[in-house]
Design a protein around this motif. Structure first.
Motif, mmCIF file in Angstrom:
data_model
loop_
_atom_site.group_PDB
_atom_site.id
_atom_site.type_symbol
_atom_site.label_atom_id
_atom_site.label_comp_id
_atom_site.label_asym_id
_atom_site.label_seq_id
_atom_site.Cartn_x
_atom_site.Cartn_y
_atom_site.Cartn_z
ATOM 1 N N SER A 1 -13.752 17.502 11.233
ATOM 2 C CA SER A 1 -13.696 16.380 10.279
ATOM 3 C C SER A 1 -13.855 16.852 8.842
ATOM 4 O O SER A 1 -13.103 16.449 7.949
ATOM 5 C CB SER A 1 -14.779 15.349 10.610
ATOM 6 O OG SER A 1 -14.589 14.814 11.893
ATOM 7 N N GLU A 2 -14.840 17.733 8.607
ATOM 8 C CA GLU A 2 -15.109 18.198 7.242
ATOM 9 C C GLU A 2 -13.971 19.083 6.734
ATOM 10 O O GLU A 2 -13.606 19.028 5.561
ATOM 11 C CB GLU A 2 -16.442 18.949 7.191
ATOM 12 C CG GLU A 2 -17.669 18.068 7.404
ATOM 13 C CD GLU A 2 -17.848 17.041 6.299
ATOM 14 O OE1 GLU A 2 -17.416 17.278 5.151
ATOM 15 O OE2 GLU A 2 -18.438 15.971 6.580
ATOM 16 N N SER B 1 -10.824 18.844 7.637
ATOM 17 C CA SER B 1 -9.709 17.936 7.354
ATOM 18 C C SER B 1 -9.929 17.196 6.036
ATOM 19 O O SER B 1 -9.015 17.058 5.224
ATOM 20 C CB SER B 1 -9.549 16.947 8.503
ATOM 21 O OG SER B 1 -8.522 16.018 8.227
ATOM 22 N N HIS B 2 -11.163 16.743 5.814
ATOM 23 C CA HIS B 2 -11.503 15.996 4.598
ATOM 24 C C HIS B 2 -11.290 16.851 3.350
ATOM 25 O O HIS B 2 -10.852 16.350 2.302
ATOM 26 C CB HIS B 2 -12.952 15.520 4.690
ATOM 27 C CG HIS B 2 -13.430 14.786 3.479
ATOM 28 N ND1 HIS B 2 -12.922 13.561 3.095
ATOM 29 C CD2 HIS B 2 -14.368 15.118 2.541
ATOM 30 C CE1 HIS B 2 -13.529 13.161 1.984
ATOM 31 N NE2 HIS B 2 -14.406 14.086 1.630
ATOM 32 N N LYS B 3 -11.587 18.134 3.454
ATOM 33 C CA LYS B 3 -11.477 19.043 2.305
ATOM 34 C C LYS B 3 -10.131 19.767 2.248
ATOM 35 O O LYS B 3 -9.885 20.569 1.350
ATOM 36 C CB LYS B 3 -12.604 20.083 2.350
ATOM 37 C CG LYS B 3 -13.964 19.521 1.997
ATOM 38 C CD LYS B 3 -14.029 19.130 0.521
ATOM 39 C CE LYS B 3 -15.406 18.629 0.155
ATOM 40 N NZ LYS B 3 -15.472 18.249 -1.268
ATOM 41 N N GLY B 4 -9.254 19.511 3.214
ATOM 42 C CA GLY B 4 -7.962 20.187 3.240
ATOM 43 C C GLY B 4 -8.062 21.651 3.580
ATOM 44 O O GLY B 4 -7.209 22.451 3.170
ATOM 45 N N PHE C 1 -25.214 19.436 6.096
ATOM 46 C CA PHE C 1 -24.325 19.543 7.264
ATOM 47 C C PHE C 1 -25.084 19.248 8.545
ATOM 48 O O PHE C 1 -24.633 18.442 9.381
ATOM 49 C CB PHE C 1 -23.707 20.946 7.310
ATOM 50 C CG PHE C 1 -22.770 21.156 8.476
ATOM 51 C CD1 PHE C 1 -21.430 20.827 8.371
ATOM 52 C CD2 PHE C 1 -23.232 21.694 9.681
ATOM 53 C CE1 PHE C 1 -20.554 21.019 9.444
ATOM 54 C CE2 PHE C 1 -22.374 21.886 10.759
ATOM 55 C CZ PHE C 1 -21.031 21.558 10.628
ATOM 56 N N TRP C 2 -26.242 19.872 8.725
ATOM 57 C CA TRP C 2 -26.984 19.691 9.974
ATOM 58 C C TRP C 2 -27.632 18.317 10.060
ATOM 59 O O TRP C 2 -27.803 17.781 11.166
ATOM 60 C CB TRP C 2 -28.006 20.810 10.148
ATOM 61 C CG TRP C 2 -27.351 22.162 10.294
ATOM 62 C CD1 TRP C 2 -27.469 23.230 9.456
ATOM 63 C CD2 TRP C 2 -26.446 22.572 11.328
ATOM 64 N NE1 TRP C 2 -26.693 24.275 9.889
ATOM 65 C CE2 TRP C 2 -26.061 23.903 11.038
ATOM 66 C CE3 TRP C 2 -25.924 21.949 12.460
ATOM 67 C CZ2 TRP C 2 -25.179 24.610 11.847
ATOM 68 C CZ3 TRP C 2 -25.041 22.661 13.271
ATOM 69 C CH2 TRP C 2 -24.678 23.970 12.967
ATOM 70 N N GLU C 3 -27.972 17.724 8.915
ATOM 71 C CA GLU C 3 -28.468 16.342 8.922
ATOM 72 C C GLU C 3 -27.377 15.385 9.396
ATOM 73 O O GLU C 3 -27.631 14.460 10.175
ATOM 74 C CB GLU C 3 -28.952 15.938 7.525
ATOM 75 C CG GLU C 3 -30.313 16.522 7.159
ATOM 76 C CD GLU C 3 -30.664 16.312 5.700
ATOM 77 O OE1 GLU C 3 -29.923 15.574 5.002
ATOM 78 O OE2 GLU C 3 -31.684 16.871 5.250
ATOM 79 N N LYS C 4 -26.152 15.610 8.919
ATOM 80 C CA LYS C 4 -25.011 14.807 9.379
ATOM 81 C C LYS C 4 -24.829 14.958 10.890
ATOM 82 O O LYS C 4 -24.551 13.990 11.603
ATOM 83 C CB LYS C 4 -23.720 15.254 8.673
ATOM 84 C CG LYS C 4 -23.527 14.700 7.282
ATOM 85 C CD LYS C 4 -22.100 15.020 6.816
ATOM 86 C CE LYS C 4 -21.757 14.281 5.537
ATOM 87 N NZ LYS C 4 -20.323 14.371 5.207
ATOM 88 N N GLU D 1 -8.022 21.477 17.012
ATOM 89 C CA GLU D 1 -7.835 20.043 17.200
ATOM 90 C C GLU D 1 -8.949 19.368 18.003
ATOM 91 O O GLU D 1 -9.235 18.189 17.793
ATOM 92 C CB GLU D 1 -6.507 19.788 17.928
ATOM 93 C CG GLU D 1 -5.278 20.142 17.142
ATOM 94 C CD GLU D 1 -4.004 19.733 17.865
ATOM 95 O OE1 GLU D 1 -3.090 19.256 17.178
ATOM 96 O OE2 GLU D 1 -3.930 19.873 19.107
ATOM 97 N N TRP D 2 -9.572 20.118 18.904
ATOM 98 C CA TRP D 2 -10.494 19.485 19.850
ATOM 99 C C TRP D 2 -11.347 20.573 20.492
ATOM 100 O O TRP D 2 -10.890 21.704 20.650
ATOM 101 C CB TRP D 2 -9.674 18.756 20.928
ATOM 102 C CG TRP D 2 -10.444 17.759 21.730
ATOM 103 C CD1 TRP D 2 -10.982 17.934 22.978
ATOM 104 C CD2 TRP D 2 -10.744 16.413 21.358
ATOM 105 N NE1 TRP D 2 -11.599 16.799 23.404
ATOM 106 C CE2 TRP D 2 -11.461 15.828 22.424
ATOM 107 C CE3 TRP D 2 -10.475 15.628 20.219
ATOM 108 C CZ2 TRP D 2 -11.937 14.514 22.395
ATOM 109 C CZ3 TRP D 2 -10.937 14.320 20.191
ATOM 110 C CH2 TRP D 2 -11.657 13.772 21.268
#
Length: 288
Positions: free
Chosen positions: A65-66, A68-71, A40-43, A149-150
């Motif tokens: 983002s993560e 949302s990607h994982k639902g 995670f921290w490398e990303k 959201e932001w």
């Protein structure tokens, strides 16, 4: 405005590495995304470098983002739930009652604040959230359905110094940031800088530590006693004259932090009483 009968002392804490041994995202959220902490921290670092962006804004975007990607639901309530699992250093849970009592026994009002680059919502889920008069930290904008959201507030090392002035002037909300630069006589400021004690562990705390120290307050570099590198980093801060004290992160009664903080409180009380005495005698002279 008359001087209050009791001095108020503000204890201001960073969170990650200061009250907790890890980053708060590592106590449930990162695992829920299927990543490990290093990945995670490398990303986050790669995103920061590729975009020449704020590290704080990057981690907040990465969380959205993560999730949302994982639902995953990323809401105030879900973040507070992660806060329930955050590990705290030894003695932290008992610390606040301990220091509040010491202050009360010595005629001092103690107030606790968080000044963190972590997430306000996660901190609000921890068992110590109720101890703080206010939590200054990062937070999200939320949709009408409650979904993050932001970024709404992103707290980097320069923003942290702004919150010190807010505490100094009695400004509670980020939306009132214009008041930070408005003139306010020192006697009308509820907490002088010399009545502040700042606890921090890392680079994001250095400007606050230095500012508090320069203004007559006290700064304490806290380190995880089980990590040699953390101790070396803290000792470097005192070698560079950026902090007043260096202490292992054990907040138990009788340990080094407790001794340092209670001694500082004693000094603040003594200075406050001495100033009151001087003012009383100055008034005698004005009558002549």
């Amino acid at each position: 405005m008359t001087r209050p009968k009791k001095a108020t002392v503000a204890l201001i804490y960073d969170f990650d590495g200061t009250l907790s041994p890890g980053n708060m995202q590592e106590y449930g959220f990162i695992q829920a995304t299927g990543l490990d902490a290093n990945t995670f921290w490398e990303k986050n670092t790669k995103m920061k470098e590729a975009q020449d962006a704020s590290e704080i804004l990057c981690y907040m975007k990465l969380m959205i983002s993560e999730a949302s990607h994982k639902g995953l639901l990323l809401t105030k309530n879900s973040l507070k739930d992660y806060g329930k699992n955050v590990e705290l250093f030894k003695g932290v849970k008992e610390w606040f009652a301990l220091i509040n009592k010491y202050g009360s026994d010595n005629g001092i009002v103690i107030e606790h604040y968080i000044n963190s680059s972590g997430l306000k919502e996660i901190i609000e889920g921890t068992p110590i959230a109720k101890e703080f008069k206010h939590i200054y930290a990062c937070s999200f904008f939320y949709s009408p359905e409650g979904k993050a959201e932001w970024p709404a507030v992103a707290v980097d090392f320069t923003a942290k110094t702004q919150f010190l002035f807010m505490i100094n002037k009695g400004i509670r909300y980020v939306k009132d940031n214009k008041k930070v630069n408005e003139f306010k006589p020192d006697i009308e400021r509820p907490i002088p800088f010399r009545h502040m004690i700042y606890f921090g562990d890392g680079e994001t705390d250095v400007p606050c530590m230095k500012l508090i120290k320069q203004q007559g307050g006290r700064s304490i570099a806290v380190y995880n006693p089980s990590k040699r590198a953390k101790k070396a980093a803290a000792e470097k801060l005192i070698a560079e004259n950026r902090v007043n004290f260096v202490c292992p992160a054990d907040y138990s009664e009788g340990k080094e932090i407790y001794k340092v903080v209670t001694t500082i409180i004693d000094k603040i009380k003594s200075d406050y009483e001495f100033k009151k005495l001087l003012l009383a005698h100055e008034k005698k002279g004005e009558k002549l």
